[in-house]
Design an enzyme around this catalytic site. Structure first.
Site, PDB file in Angstrom:
ATOM      1  CE1 TYR A   1      14.630   2.687  15.098  1.00 24.45           C
ATOM      2  CE2 TYR A   1      13.891   0.618  14.166  1.00 24.45           C
ATOM      3  CZ  TYR A   1      14.783   1.326  14.946  1.00 24.45           C
ATOM      4  OH  TYR A   1      15.821   0.674  15.568  1.00 24.45           O
TER       5      TYR A   1
ATOM      6  CE  LYS B   1      14.347   3.950  30.615  1.00 25.76           C
ATOM      7  NZ  LYS B   1      14.804   3.325  31.876  1.00 25.76           N
TER       8      LYS B   1
ATOM      9  CG  ASP C   1      16.123   0.102  32.114  1.00 29.87           C
ATOM     10  OD1 ASP C   1      14.920  -0.188  32.066  1.00 29.87           O
ATOM     11  OD2 ASP C   1      16.563   1.041  32.809  1.00 29.87           O
TER      12      ASP C   1
ATOM     13  CG  ASP D   1      15.752  -3.054  15.384  1.00 28.15           C
ATOM     14  OD1 ASP D   1      16.089  -4.204  15.040  1.00 28.15           O
ATOM     15  OD2 ASP D   1      16.190  -2.035  14.822  1.00 28.15           O
TER      16      ASP D   1
ATOM     17  CG  ASP E   1      19.453  -7.724  16.502  1.00 27.76           C
ATOM     18  OD1 ASP E   1      18.440  -8.072  15.879  1.00 27.76           O
ATOM     19  OD2 ASP E   1      20.411  -7.127  15.967  1.00 27.76           O
TER      20      ASP E   1
END
Length: 358
Positions: A138, A189, A222, A246, A250
């Protein structure tokens, strides 16, 4: 008696409803404590402001906010304004210039709330997710060329800096050290992102050497989603990049029962700028104006704000009140499967604050 100036930015949708409830609860709490005062100044910045002025907040908005001790934020986003305008025009326009690089999102199953995972309770799911909040995916770098043509190109550049990664790793290790289990999971990752995320891993290992008392491991993002759902008790403190955290936060909120209960702190740990506290949920225009928004995430965010201000006893009292209210399933809002209103939950939390003698 200490006086704290708080900038209140309700924003859009249910943000206006839950921040109003939060301010009411905080006033009651301050009166109950009797050792500090909270002075709120409300700012009507957001999508409605954009429709009137063409910008989400005034050009001198940051200068206006600088003198405040903290910022209490609701939500941003509207169906008739593009999301990238609302997000970059207000929330990120505050987070990035104020260097609120540590986004902290605690998650646990509160009393009376049943999460979707079978036989998983508060002892099994009690996490804090640390999100790098200033760069990564971001960072806002990139662009578009040849707009509208078949060869149109859009780039979104992920940026990792040694300074940015090091400081969020140190923050995460310090937080893990402060918690009973002293356990940190570094999300990555690096198998597919072979430059920035490899550096992320390397810096994690370098920082870890300074924290021999903290047990840490590394998990691909993942695989992390599976671990969160299948083995939540193996996790405690988690650090991840801007995008990855982010998404994972959630998921964490959903596993704890609802997005409506989850809090966030956007911290400038060095306190050069005010930090910002907000619920994790969005503006939720589908329920705006119905009086059924869950204010618990906003109240929990207020406990984080009080801790940041140094008012630990008040933060603890508010958290006890929140837990007493969630324990009563008759006070659950629709997102938790109940029929309670924002007003009823707010009144109940205030009553619990006033009745608390600890």
């Amino acid at each position: 008696m200490k006086d704290y100036r708080i900038a209140s930015i309700p924003g859009d949708g249910i943000g206006k409803e839950v921040i109003s409830a939060g301010v009411e609860v905080l006033h009651a709490l301050a009166e109950r404590e009797g050792t500090f005062r909270l002075s709120f100044e409300a700012f009507d910045w957001g999508s409605d402001y954009y429709k009137r002025h063409g910008i989400m907040m005034p050009e001198d908005g940051l200068e206006t906010l600088k003198p405040f001790d903290a910022i209490y934020f609701g939500a941003v986003g509207a169906p008739d304004v593009p999301d990238h305008i609302t997000l970059w025009g207000l929330r990120l326009a505050i987070c990035q210039p104020f260097d609120q690089y540590a986004n902290v999102r605690p998650t646990r199953i509160l009393p009376g709330i049943e999460g979707p995972l079978r036989n998983v309770g508060s002892k099994d799911l009690d996490w804090v997710i640390v999100r790098e909040n200033s760069e990564g995916e971001y960072a806002g770098q990139g662009g578009r060329s040849h707009r509208g043509l078949p060869e149109e190109v859009a780039t979104e550049v992920t940026i990792f800096t040694r300074a940015g990664v090091t400081r969020i790793m140190r923050f995460a290790f310090e937080l893990a050290r402060s918690r009973p289990r002293k356990l940190l999971t570094v999300v990555t990752k690096s198998n597919a992102q072979r430059h920035g995320m490899v550096m992320w891993d390397e810096i994690a290992a370098e920082v870890a050497a300074d924290y021999p008392d903290v047990t840490w491991d590394k998990m691909l993002v993942d695989a992390m989603t599976m671990r969160m759902t299948l083995k939540p008790w193996t996790l405690d403190t988690i650090v991840a990049t801007n995008l990855q955290a982010d998404i994972l936060s959630d998921l964490a909120a959903a596993l704890a029962g609802s997005l409506g209960i989850a809090p966030t702190a956007n911290l400038n740990p060095e306190r050069r700028f005010p930090s910002m506290f907000e619920p994790i949920h969005g503006s939720a225009f589908d329920i705006t104006g119905k009086g059924i928004a869950n204010p618990i995430g906003t109240f929990w965010s207020a406990t984080m704000m009080l801790e940041h201000l140094g008012e630990k006893a008040a933060a603890d009292r508010l958290m006890r009140a929140i837990e007493r209210v969630t324990a009563d399933q008759g006070l659950h809002t629709p997102d938790l499967g109940g029929a309670a209103t924002t007003r009823q939950v707010t009144d109940a939390v205030i009553a619990a604050i006033l009745a608390d003698n600890e």
